[in-house]
Design a protein around this motif. Structure first.
Motif, short mmCIF file in Angstrom:
data_model
loop_
_atom_site.label_atom_id
_atom_site.label_comp_id
_atom_site.label_asym_id
_atom_site.label_seq_id
_atom_site.Cartn_x
_atom_site.Cartn_y
_atom_site.Cartn_z
N LEU A 1 26.79 21.12 47.36
CA LEU A 1 26.18 20.14 48.25
C LEU A 1 25.40 20.91 49.31
O LEU A 1 25.61 22.12 49.49
N TYR B 1 18.84 17.38 47.03
CA TYR B 1 20.00 16.93 46.27
C TYR B 1 19.70 15.65 45.51
O TYR B 1 18.78 14.90 45.81
N SER C 1 23.69 18.96 45.14
CA SER C 1 22.41 19.61 45.48
C SER C 1 22.04 20.65 44.44
O SER C 1 20.86 20.90 44.21
N TYR D 1 16.00 10.81 45.80
CA TYR D 1 17.02 11.82 45.47
C TYR D 1 17.24 11.83 43.95
O TYR D 1 18.27 11.41 43.44
N GLU E 1 21.29 12.04 44.43
CA GLU E 1 22.28 11.04 44.82
C GLU E 1 22.15 9.85 43.89
O GLU E 1 21.05 9.33 43.68
N GLN F 1 26.96 12.91 44.33
CA GLN F 1 26.00 13.75 45.04
C GLN F 1 26.16 15.21 44.62
O GLN F 1 27.27 15.75 44.63
#
Length: 717
Positions: free
Chosen positions: A640, A611, A710, A598, A613, A708
């Motif tokens: 997100l 996304y 996206s 991620y 993270e 987080q």
């Protein structure tokens, strides 16, 4: 297109009617390019009853392959008349005739028609290389030479008239050819061994016998034409010398082919003119194929209609290649194909190569401590003027390169390996005092342009120190300096310094940075910039940033192309701001950490289902996006993944901004933002900031112990 460079007068380069001309400054100073025995005159600057074509930069057209990107088309009965620029008794003409045709041009001196004519043919032109991606039919021109039989002075008139076919005339080289040299004392003449100087008989065995008899001495090639039908080998500890390249002519497509030699070979003062009409890479259709051995030299040669002038492998330590003309090769002019140590290639003229005019390719073993210096290169039509593919402590200096066509820059400094084992660039790569005129081209495989000077981390990162100094870039159709990872994998083009460059007229940008890396620019002056100073859009998205450091003394670099989703077109100018364009889309993104796959680039890839993270259980965390230029950001949209599996959560974050990537200020104070799948897991954050770098500083997340996002989107309104 090149005028003689005097060894005694300072020279400056100027543009006139599409040609390079030389002007005395009265004080001694270095000048780029070779000191040439001829002076060139462009057809488009001459008097003509024909039709001028160009300028044009479109791959595969007659104008685009012409010097100055212009030429004159003559129908039968039409003529072009040159004013002779210097004392001359001979001329070489670059021309093209339609594919499949041959004919003659009548020649007039001061209005009087000569009995001799100039033969023209398409036999050596219109080369196809379908195995090379992006190639079209190319190599549209050829060169033909003629001794005029009389001495002319500057100001006399020489005209060429198409007699029986259409002829496109590009440029004429006027030269005062010296009388034939005489046989050195003690030399072994090839005619004494039975060679036929009329070119009718096969002289191959006579050359072999003369070489065997002259070990430690000289083989003499008297004036005449000699036909050889197979290559020579076992050439070592011998000089092979002619009476001059206009007088002693060897007809044959392969001269020396040997994989090793004890060296001390001297090849000088004759012509080798082949019959190569197509490029066959498996065939050794070269003047020299392999090794001449240590401490050898090649000088005063005229090499034409071959695949490659010199393709050098094995041991060639301290070889000197100087004062040669290499014309109309279907591939490289010269290639140091690994293991070249201390080789000096200097003061040569190359025109109409079907690949790199001069190349070093560190295959099997690195090229070390070798140099290309004071060469003049015109019209390589399917690659670069000079290409350095790997090698250690290489020098490219004081060369004059013009009119590159498809798939090529004026100079390429590259880690493109082609084959293994390859030895990437290492040590210091010195690129100093070169002049690049109308160089760079559209790459049909990339669908975007190549710059006049290219640093290319094609197959691996640039670890060498690349020092580019004293460069002059004039009339580049696209950019001046390009940094790219040509294989599309985002290897870093770094450790580069550009110092003391003069850029006069570029179609798009001065700096074209499209891979991660770093370069320092200082004392670079750019005028006549078509679109913007800098294009800074590393590829692939998320691969990293290209850091352009201002070392001081620069001008013309202060604007940045605003839209990485489009390529600037020549002369387009920077696009007007689009308030609905996402400024962060595809831009380089970095983070304090990432969990598994991620990665930060997932937050700017345009796909809300992927996304970024951060590292888990390690707050605070941050994500930074480089917008490429200062932007008046007024709104952020944070997302997100929209899937219902992502439950509602609140992330606590602040927004920071920077103009230089090092000093940040707070644009929006820390607060909690609720992401709810019921409303698309989207948050809008009003921002006021004139910044290049945006940073989201996250201190908490109620749904997961990590930051987080996206998608991070930035807008002007």
């Amino acid at each position: 297109m090149y005028l003689t460079r005097s060894a005694h007068l300072g020279i400056v380069v100027a543009l006139a009617a599409g040609a390079l001309v030389t002007l005395s400054t009265g004080t001694a100073q270095a000048a780029a390019g070779a000191t040439l025995p001829f002076t060139s005159a462009e057809a488009e600057a001459a008097t003509s009853t024909g039709t001028r074509i160009g300028p044009d930069y479109t791959q595969g057209t007659l104008a685009s392959e012409a010097s100055g990107r212009q030429a004159v088309r003559l129908s039968a009965g039409q003529r072009v008349e040159f004013t002779v620029p210097r004392a001359a008794n001979a001329v070489n003409v670059a021309y093209s005739v339609p594919d499949g045709q041959s004919g003659t041009m009548n020649v007039y001196v001061n209005g009087q028609k000569l009995a001799r004519t100039l033969a023209v043919t398409s036999k050596y032109s219109y080369v196809d290389t379908p195995w090379i991606a992006g190639a079209k039919t190319h190599h549209l021109y050829d060169n033909a030479r003629l001794q005029l039989g009389q001495d002319l002075q500057a100001g006399d008139k020489v005209a060429f008239e198409a007699a029986n076919t259409q002829v496109t005339v590009d440029v004429a080289d006027f030269e005062q050819v010296a009388a034939a040299a005489t046989k050195p004392a003690g030399a072994v003449s090839v005619t004494d061994k039975g060679a036929d100087p009329t070119g009718q008989g096969d002289a191959t065995q006579a050359f072999r016998d003369a070489i065997a008899a002259a070990q430690g001495g000289t083989v003499w090639i008297p004036p005449g034409e000699y036909r050889i039908t197979s290559s020579l080998s076992g050439v070592q500890n011998v000089t092979i010398q002619g009476a001059g390249a206009w007088h002693s002519v060897v007809r044959g497509s392969r001269f020396i082919d040997q994989q090793s030699s004890s060296g001390n070979v001297r090849l000088k003062d004759f012509a080798v003119i082949g019959e190569v009409t197509e490029r066959v890479d498996s065939a050794p259709d070269n003047f020299v194929n392999g090794s001449l051995g240590p401490n050898s030299s090649v000088s005063g040669m005229w090499l034409q209609h071959l695949k490659v002038g010199l393709w050098l492998t094995g041991t060639n330590d301290n070889l000197v290649v100087e004062n040669n003309r290499v014309l109309d090769t279907t591939a490289d002019g010269l290639n140091l194909n690994g293991n070249a140590r201390g080789v000096k290639v200097r003061n040569n003229f190359l025109r109409n190569q079907g690949d790199d005019a001069l190349a070093m390719w560190s295959l099997n073993q690195p090229d070390v401590g070798s140099s290309f210096t004071n060469n003049t290169i015109s019209q390589p039509n399917l690659a670069n003027g000079i290409a350095i593919y790997g090698g250690t402590d290489i020098t490219v200096s004081a060369n004059l390169i013009s009119d590159t066509n498809a798939l090529g820059s004026g100079i390429a400094i590259s880690n493109q390996k082609f084959l293994d084992p390859f030895h990437p660039l290492s040590g210091t790569i010195t690129v100093d005092g070169n002049t690049l005129v109308r160089t760079g081209a559209m790459n049909p495989n990339w669908n975007h342009p190549m710059g006049a000077l290219r640093v290319d981390s094609y197959d691996s990162a640039i670890e060498a120190q690349v020092r580019i100094t004293g460069t002059t870039v004039t009339d580049s159709p696209y950019s001046a300096f390009e940094f790219v990872s040509g294989g599309g994998r985002g290897f870093a083009a770094k450790n580069t310094t550009v110092d003391g460059a003069t850029v006069n007229k570029v179609g798009t940008v001065v700096v074209q940075a499209e891979t991660p890396g770093a370069a320092t620019f200082r004392n670079v002056t750019a005028t006549g910039v078509g679109s913007a100073g800098v294009y800074n859009c590393p590829y692939p998205a998320g691969s990293g940033t290209f850091t352009l450091t201002d070392g001081g003394g620069n001008s013309g670099l202060d604007t940045t192309w605003a839209d990485c989703s489009t390529w600037p077109r020549p002369g387009q100018g920077n696009p007007d701001p689009d308030p609905d364009r996402n400024l962060a889309a595809g831009r380089p993104a970095t983070a304090t950490g990432a969990q598994d796959v991620y990665t930060p680039g997932k937050a700017v890839d345009g796909d809300a289902n992927t996304y970024w993270e951060s590292a888990n259980n390690a707050f605070p965390q941050s994500l930074t996006v480089d917008l490429g230029a200062r932007q008046a950001v007024r709104r952020l949209v944070l997302k997100l993944p929209p899937a219902a599996a992502w439950g509602a959560r609140t992330q606590t974050l602040s927004v920071q901004g920077s103009t230089d990537g090092s000093t940040y200020s707070t644009l929006v104070a820390a607060q909690g933002y609720r992401f709810d799948p019921a409303t698309g897991n989207t948050v809008t954050v009003p921002v006021t900031g004139d910044v290049r770098y945006l940073r989201l500083h996250v201190t908490g997340n109620t749904g997961w112990p990590a930051a987080q996002f996206s998608e991070v989107e930035a807008y002007l309104s």
